[in-house]
Design an enzyme around this catalytic site. Structure first.
Site, short mmCIF file in Angstrom:
data_model
loop_
_atom_site.label_atom_id
_atom_site.label_comp_id
_atom_site.label_asym_id
_atom_site.label_seq_id
_atom_site.Cartn_x
_atom_site.Cartn_y
_atom_site.Cartn_z
N SER A 19 -0.83 -25.25 -15.48
CA SER A 19 -0.79 -25.14 -14.02
C SER A 19 0.63 -24.88 -13.55
O SER A 19 1.60 -25.22 -14.24
CB SER A 19 -1.28 -26.45 -13.39
OG SER A 19 -1.04 -26.45 -12.00
N TYR B 253 -1.68 -35.84 -12.23
CA TYR B 253 -2.11 -34.48 -12.57
C TYR B 253 -0.93 -33.66 -13.10
O TYR B 253 -1.01 -33.05 -14.18
CB TYR B 253 -2.70 -33.81 -11.32
CG TYR B 253 -3.18 -32.38 -11.53
CD1 TYR B 253 -4.41 -32.12 -12.12
CD2 TYR B 253 -2.40 -31.29 -11.13
CE1 TYR B 253 -4.85 -30.82 -12.31
CE2 TYR B 253 -2.84 -29.98 -11.31
CZ TYR B 253 -4.06 -29.75 -11.91
OH TYR B 253 -4.50 -28.45 -12.09
N1 LIG Z 1 -8.13 -24.10 -9.34
C1 LIG Z 1 -6.80 -24.04 -9.35
O1 LIG Z 1 -6.14 -23.67 -8.40
C2 LIG Z 1 -6.07 -24.44 -10.58
C3 LIG Z 1 -4.69 -24.36 -10.57
C4 LIG Z 1 -4.00 -24.71 -11.69
C5 LIG Z 1 -4.67 -25.15 -12.82
N2 LIG Z 1 -6.03 -25.23 -12.80
C6 LIG Z 1 -6.68 -25.72 -14.01
O2 LIG Z 1 -7.71 -24.84 -14.38
C7 LIG Z 1 -8.72 -25.56 -15.07
C8 LIG Z 1 -10.06 -25.21 -14.46
O3 LIG Z 1 -10.09 -25.57 -13.13
P1 LIG Z 1 -11.13 -25.00 -12.07
O4 LIG Z 1 -10.37 -24.82 -10.82
O5 LIG Z 1 -11.89 -23.89 -12.62
O6 LIG Z 1 -12.05 -26.30 -11.88
P2 LIG Z 1 -13.62 -26.54 -11.99
O7 LIG Z 1 -13.84 -27.91 -11.53
O8 LIG Z 1 -14.35 -25.43 -11.31
O9 LIG Z 1 -13.89 -26.45 -13.54
C9 LIG Z 1 -13.50 -27.45 -14.43
C10 LIG Z 1 -14.62 -27.70 -15.41
O10 LIG Z 1 -14.16 -28.67 -16.34
C11 LIG Z 1 -15.21 -29.55 -16.62
N3 LIG Z 1 -14.72 -30.84 -17.10
C12 LIG Z 1 -14.11 -31.82 -16.41
N4 LIG Z 1 -13.87 -32.86 -17.20
C13 LIG Z 1 -14.33 -32.54 -18.43
C14 LIG Z 1 -14.38 -33.24 -19.66
N5 LIG Z 1 -13.90 -34.48 -19.80
N6 LIG Z 1 -14.93 -32.61 -20.72
C15 LIG Z 1 -15.44 -31.36 -20.58
N7 LIG Z 1 -15.42 -30.67 -19.45
C16 LIG Z 1 -14.87 -31.26 -18.37
C17 LIG Z 1 -15.95 -29.67 -15.32
O11 LIG Z 1 -17.28 -30.13 -15.51
C18 LIG Z 1 -15.86 -28.28 -14.75
O12 LIG Z 1 -17.00 -27.51 -15.10
C19 LIG Z 1 -8.34 -27.02 -14.95
O13 LIG Z 1 -7.67 -27.43 -16.11
C20 LIG Z 1 -7.38 -27.02 -13.79
O14 LIG Z 1 -6.48 -28.09 -13.83
C21 LIG Z 1 -6.74 -24.89 -11.70
#
Ligand SMILES: NC(=O)c1ccc[n+]([C@@H]2O[C@H](COP(=O)([O-])OP(=O)(O)OC[C@H]3O[C@@H](n4cnc5c(N)ncnc54)[C@H](O)[C@@H]3O)[C@@H](O)[C@H]2O)c1
Ligand SMILES: [Zn+2]
Length: 680
Positions: A557, A570
């Site tokens: 991130s 986080y």
């Molecule tokens: N959305 C953003 O702006 C953003 C920014 C920086 C980083 N990220 C990172 O990207 C990744 C995906 O985020 P997203 O925005 O698509 O979120 P999201 O919530 O849409 O997807 C995350 C998925 O991870 C799964 N998950 C959560 N805990 C879990 C576990 N213990 N075991 C297995 N699966 C698990 C959830 O069920 C979900 O389907 C994350 O690591 C997040 O930190 C997202």
């Protein structure tokens, strides 16, 4: 191409019925034809045509577009210019001059048989029961005994124009016959109506099967081998998962392969019988079979009581021997104009007590190769039960495997997609960035395993991407070591191994230091820091065993480098992930495994993190409507662009695709430009 001819429609219906039942023919094996008339649009006169299944495709799903349409007068005229067996391959090009109109699908090598045999309808099939008779040492006598004069024996001959002439002559000399057994190969049946041809085909297939059932010796594969019985299901699967990466590496020494595993009892029973080493060594016989399975399988010569380590060590020795043996086969049989050797690795690997691993350029091809070896086992059981299994000899096998026409077919294949043969495991892929990434990897040719907390959601996401040949879903909490191992095992059993891991699972709790509970801290670190450590560790074990390199990509991130309030748990967990990238890039490079990261920011659309309340909270803080949050974030970026899940997926593909082959330890920001998070 005209599609309304009733003769063609009837042929399609018959072909689909015959192809739907695996007892009648192997996948994509055999071909059918029908002769009839149509009005020639050029002369207005009736013209005699033959519709015949074209090259490629399966009878069970054949459509009119899969038929070649040829003029019978011109097909028959070919007999007068046939230059003899030495030059029979030239006749395939001549078929193009017999086509009616645009001619439909490309004519196959078996077209001559269909055109030259004087019957309105012809079926050429590869039934296990028929091939059992065709490969029995006394197949000719058995044919007489089983069918009397209704079915005629045709000695082995490589498919082609001459075989077509042979069968036509046999039909003419035996007006009472309804078909023939083609030595070493399969059956051909005919009839004056479509219904009669189908009836004759089924009669030959069922009569052969009934004869085998009645007359077979009790133990066609010999007595049971002590200690070689199938392991109980759980142990069998665990053993298969433990051996799979080594076996995939063996099968991929020349070029990377996707794998398929089956522990069906037809396989484990064969491997638990005394004669299996001798029979496996004899190899398969029907041309279709060994083109997909190679001339023979690699058989582990240890019982399932041997340890995983002993089995791995022995498999590696056997792989060296297999390659030498295959090169010997090539060198003994190749002529100066033979195509170059196509790789010396086994396509079928048999492990007593456990099952069969089969390989191909994609999952479907790997699965079909396994189905073909099951066909071969059925053939060997039938032939050994009545007589002795006697497949065609190796020189003939070589003439098929390295046939110029076969080589031309391979050369016509479209170039593989950039991630073809790669097996990806994407965590948290039921939603958001992970789902978009899984979709992109699959679109680029990878096989994808979608791991997420909720099995049903993972399976639904997999189904959206494609059937089980493309994507499978598994339920796993990445913070649980046993669940992670089970997910890697599932990947390995589904596709043979794993090459590409995307550590994407995550969640976000935005709290100030004073509000963050110990539980909050642990959850963020368990899922993201520990979770990606566990996933990488379990997957790296398989990758190292495969010796095929690999990629690990962390979805970290912007917050792994950017410091702001209310983010201690986080942000710290993301920084942990980011440093794992550097640490593991340094460590895993020795195994050819690249480790890189992507730093997204502000991905609102499709993100469960945002829709789960966090987005509403942020929108309120900034005084915008939740639906406009993505646009609001875009205005804070240097490029003023909204970041979507697909943009993160693009970066993942760039890192693991064909271009950045010399890049490891890198983080790619995908945030539309945030100066405070620039890397230095
Ligand atoms: N959305 C953003 O702006 C953003 C920014 C920086 C980083 N990220 C990172 O990207 C990744 C995906 O985020 P997203 O925005 O698509 O979120 P999201 O919530 O849409 O997807 C995350 C998925 O991870 C799964 N998950 C959560 N805990 C879990 C576990 N213990 N075991 C297995 N699966 C698990 C959830 O069920 C979900 O389907 C994350 O690591 C997040 O930190 C997202
Ligand atoms: Zn055939």
């Amino acid at each position: 191409m005209p599609t309304s001819n009733p003769t063609a429609a009837e042929l399609i219906a018959r072909s689909n019925r015959l192809g739907a039942d695996p007892k009648n023919t192997n996948y994509a094996g055999g071909n059918t034809s029908a002769k009839g008339t149509e009005t020639d649009p050029v002369t207005g006169e009736p013209v005699e045509l033959v519709w015949v299944k074209g090259s490629g495709g399966d009878l069970g799903t054949l459509k009119e577009s899969g038929l070649a349409v040829l003029r019978l007068d011109r097909m028959r005229a070919l007999v007068d210019v046939y230059p003899g067996i030495e030059r029979e391959d030239e006749m395939v090009a001549a078929f193009d001059y017999c086509l009616h109109g645009k001619g439909g699908a490309a004519p196959s090598i078996d077209t001559a048989m269909h055109g030259l045999v004087d019957a309105a309808h012809v079926d050429h099939l590869h039934p296990d029961s028929g091939i059992a008779i065709a490969t029995a040492a006394d197949g000719e006598a058995l044919t007489k005994e089983i069918f009397g004069d209704r079915v005629v024996w045709v000695p082995w001959r490589r498919p082609g124009f001459q075989l077509g002439l042979d069968i036509a002559a046999i039909k003419e000399a035996n007006p009472q016959a309804v078909g023939c057994i083609l030595g070493g190969h399969g059956i051909t049946a005919w009839g004056e109506t479509s219904e009669e041809s189908e009836r004759n085909s089924l009669w030959i297939i069922d009569t052969a099967a009934a004869y085998i059932a009645e007359h077979s010796s009790a133990e066609p594969f010999g007595p049971a081998l002590e200690g070689y019985a199938a392991l109980p299901e759980d142990e069998r699967r665990a053993r298969a998962a433990a051996l799979a990466p080594t076996i995939r590496g063996i099968a991929s020494a020349d070029r990377p392969m996707v794998g398929h595993f089956t522990d069906a009892s037809v396989v484990t029973d064969f491997l638990a019988s005394a004669e299996h080493p001798r029979l496996a060594e004899l190899g398969t016989s029907c041309p279709d079979h060994f083109l997909r399975t190679k001339v023979k399988p690699l058989v582990l010569d240890l019982p399932p009581t041997a340890s995983v380590e002993e089995s791995v060590a022995r498999l590696k020795e056997l792989a060296v021997a297999y390659r030498e043996d295959y090169r010997g086969y090539y060198e003994r049989n190749a002529t100066p104009d033979s195509p170059a050797i196509r790789g010396a690795d086994p396509l079928i690997v048999l492990v007593p007590g456990v099952g069969m691993f089969s390989f191909g350029k994609d999952k479907q091809t790997a699965r079909v190769a396994g189905e073909f070896y099951v066909n071969a086992i059925n053939v060997m059981r039938g032939a050994e039960g009545l007589s002795t299994y006697a497949p065609i000899d190796e020189a003939e096998k070589f003439r098929i495997e390295y046939w110029a026409l076969e080589e031309a077919k391979l050369q016509r294949m479209p170039a593989p997609k950039p991630l073809a043969t790669r097996i990806a495991l994407v965590t948290g892929a039921a939603s958001g960035i992970g789902k978009a990434t899984a979709q992109r990897l699959a679109a680029e040719g990878a096989c994808v395993v979608i791991a997420d907390l909720d099995l049903a959601k993972a399976e639904a996401a997999a189904a959206e991407i494609g059937g089980p040949d493309v994507a499978v879903g598994v339920g796993a909490d990445v913070s649980d070591a046993a669940a992670v191992q089970a997910a890697v095992d599932a990947a390995v059993l589904a596709f043979g191994g794993v090459d590409l891991v995307v550590n994407n699972a995550g969640l976000s709790l935005s709290r100030s230091l004073l509000e963050t509970t110990e539980k909050d801290w642990d959850l963020q670190h368990d899922v993201m820091a520990k979770g990606s450590f566990l996933v990488t560790q379990a997957a790296a074990r398989a990758m190292i065993a495969q010796e095929m390199g690999g990629d690990v990509i962390y979805i970290s991130s912007k917050n792994s480098v950017f410091a702001g309030p209310n983010n201690v748990a986080y942000g710290a967990a993301k920084a942990d992930q980011a440093h794992q990238v550097r640490l593991l890039a340094a460590e895993l490079g020795a195994h050819g495994i690249k480790v890189n990261g992507v730093n997204p920011d502000g991905v609102v659309q499709g993100s469960g993190i945002f829709s789960g309340g966090w987005g509403a909270n942020r929108a309120e803080v900034y005084g915008v409507e939740e639906k406009d949050l993505g646009k609001f974030y875009a205005q804070r970026t240097i490029l003023k662009r909204e970041v979507l899940p697909s943009h993160i997926a693009n970066a993942v593909f760039a890192l693991c695709g064909p271009d950045l082959t010399h890049t490891t330890g890198l983080h790619v920001p995908v945030d539309a430009g945030v100066a405070a998070a620039f890397l230095r």
